[in-house]
Design a protein around this motif. Structure first.
Motif, PDB file in Angstrom:
ATOM      1  N   ILE A  29      56.628 -46.980  40.431  1.00  0.00           N
ATOM      2  CA  ILE A  29      57.487 -46.358  41.396  1.00  0.00           C
ATOM      3  C   ILE A  29      56.520 -46.034  42.278  1.00  0.00           C
ATOM      4  O   ILE A  29      55.466 -45.730  42.347  1.00  0.00           O
ATOM      5  CB  ILE A  29      57.779 -44.933  40.692  1.00  0.00           C
ATOM      6  CG1 ILE A  29      58.819 -45.020  39.628  1.00  0.00           C
ATOM      7  CG2 ILE A  29      58.376 -43.968  41.771  1.00  0.00           C
ATOM      8  CD1 ILE A  29      60.000 -45.648  39.791  1.00  0.00           C
ATOM      9  N   LEU A  30      57.159 -46.143  43.466  1.00  0.00           N
ATOM     10  CA  LEU A  30      56.330 -46.249  44.958  1.00  0.00           C
ATOM     11  C   LEU A  30      56.834 -44.654  45.628  1.00  0.00           C
ATOM     12  O   LEU A  30      57.914 -44.262  45.473  1.00  0.00           O
ATOM     13  CB  LEU A  30      56.581 -46.987  45.909  1.00  0.00           C
ATOM     14  CG  LEU A  30      55.682 -47.572  46.873  1.00  0.00           C
ATOM     15  CD1 LEU A  30      54.475 -47.958  46.366  1.00  0.00           C
ATOM     16  CD2 LEU A  30      56.113 -48.478  47.790  1.00  0.00           C
ATOM     17  N   GLU A  31      55.771 -43.552  45.866  1.00  0.00           N
ATOM     18  CA  GLU A  31      56.211 -42.546  46.400  1.00  0.00           C
ATOM     19  C   GLU A  31      56.100 -42.357  47.772  1.00  0.00           C
ATOM     20  O   GLU A  31      55.062 -42.797  48.351  1.00  0.00           O
ATOM     21  CB  GLU A  31      55.270 -41.467  45.833  1.00  0.00           C
ATOM     22  CG  GLU A  31      55.791 -39.837  46.148  1.00  0.00           C
ATOM     23  CD  GLU A  31      56.706 -39.474  45.058  1.00  0.00           C
ATOM     24  OE1 GLU A  31      57.202 -38.086  44.747  1.00  0.00           O
ATOM     25  OE2 GLU A  31      56.748 -40.099  43.844  1.00  0.00           O
ATOM     26  N   VAL A  59      67.582 -40.940  53.411  1.00  0.00           N
ATOM     27  CA  VAL A  59      67.740 -40.018  52.255  1.00  0.00           C
ATOM     28  C   VAL A  59      67.939 -38.605  52.358  1.00  0.00           C
ATOM     29  O   VAL A  59      68.682 -38.004  51.856  1.00  0.00           O
ATOM     30  CB  VAL A  59      66.808 -40.382  50.833  1.00  0.00           C
ATOM     31  CG1 VAL A  59      67.278 -39.505  49.885  1.00  0.00           C
ATOM     32  CG2 VAL A  59      66.892 -41.862  50.483  1.00  0.00           C
ATOM     33  N   GLN A  60      67.217 -38.168  53.389  1.00  0.00           N
ATOM     34  CA  GLN A  60      66.835 -36.837  53.658  1.00  0.00           C
ATOM     35  C   GLN A  60      68.390 -35.995  54.154  1.00  0.00           C
ATOM     36  O   GLN A  60      68.553 -34.802  53.657  1.00  0.00           O
ATOM     37  CB  GLN A  60      65.913 -36.297  54.861  1.00  0.00           C
ATOM     38  CG  GLN A  60      64.546 -36.249  54.460  1.00  0.00           C
ATOM     39  CD  GLN A  60      63.954 -37.533  53.936  1.00  0.00           C
ATOM     40  OE1 GLN A  60      64.368 -38.634  54.174  1.00  0.00           O
ATOM     41  NE2 GLN A  60      62.846 -37.468  53.225  1.00  0.00           N
ATOM     42  N   PRO A  61      69.313 -36.563  54.462  1.00  0.00           N
ATOM     43  CA  PRO A  61      70.925 -35.903  54.885  1.00  0.00           C
ATOM     44  C   PRO A  61      71.134 -35.393  53.601  1.00  0.00           C
ATOM     45  O   PRO A  61      72.047 -34.363  53.717  1.00  0.00           O
ATOM     46  CB  PRO A  61      71.472 -36.972  55.449  1.00  0.00           C
ATOM     47  CG  PRO A  61      70.587 -38.042  55.957  1.00  0.00           C
ATOM     48  CD  PRO A  61      69.479 -38.078  55.231  1.00  0.00           C
ATOM     49  N   ASP A  64      66.633 -32.246  49.979  1.00  0.00           N
ATOM     50  CA  ASP A  64      65.621 -31.353  50.672  1.00  0.00           C
ATOM     51  C   ASP A  64      64.305 -31.917  50.110  1.00  0.00           C
ATOM     52  O   ASP A  64      63.276 -31.475  50.610  1.00  0.00           O
ATOM     53  CB  ASP A  64      66.035 -29.863  50.252  1.00  0.00           C
ATOM     54  CG  ASP A  64      67.143 -29.494  50.976  1.00  0.00           C
ATOM     55  OD1 ASP A  64      67.418 -29.931  52.169  1.00  0.00           O
ATOM     56  OD2 ASP A  64      67.735 -28.337  50.395  1.00  0.00           O
ATOM     57  N   GLU A  65      64.190 -32.884  49.206  1.00  0.00           N
ATOM     58  CA  GLU A  65      63.017 -33.328  48.680  1.00  0.00           C
ATOM     59  C   GLU A  65      62.142 -34.049  49.916  1.00  0.00           C
ATOM     60  O   GLU A  65      62.749 -34.819  50.731  1.00  0.00           O
ATOM     61  CB  GLU A  65      63.381 -34.417  47.721  1.00  0.00           C
ATOM     62  CG  GLU A  65      63.672 -33.663  46.265  1.00  0.00           C
ATOM     63  CD  GLU A  65      62.972 -32.728  45.683  1.00  0.00           C
ATOM     64  OE1 GLU A  65      61.637 -33.262  45.625  1.00  0.00           O
ATOM     65  OE2 GLU A  65      63.355 -31.867  45.274  1.00  0.00           O
TER      66      GLU A  65
END
Length: 83
Positions: A29-31, A59-61, A64-65
């Motif tokens: 996994i890449l963060e 992804v942000q829409p 809230d992460e």
């Protein structure tokens, strides 16, 4: 603040630019932070066809992460972004 901006080509055909924060211990996994989807847009002008780059939130829409995990198996290639 240390940044590592990379352009990722994903297996679904999307290109995103993001800041690579970390990868998990097993390397699967890449963060990433601040991912933006890259779209090349063409338009006709008096001088001819011109291409431009459109950046949209990836992804942000929908969350809230701040940090988004991406499975490395979905990444076709990764290259450093030009500054």
């Amino acid at each position: 603040m240390n940044t590592n901006y990379q352009i990722l080509k994903l297996s679904n055909g999307e290109n995103i630019i993001c800041d690579i924060k970390d990868q998990n211990e097993d390397g699967v996994i890449l963060e990433v932070t601040s991912p933006l989807k890259m779209d090349v847009m063409s338009r006709v002008t008096k001088e001819g066809i011109q291409e431009g780059l459109a950046l949209t939130r990836w992804v942000q829409p929908f969350t809230d992460e701040k940090d988004i995990p991406i499975n490395k198996a979905t990444i076709v290639t990764m290259v450093p972004a030009s500054l």
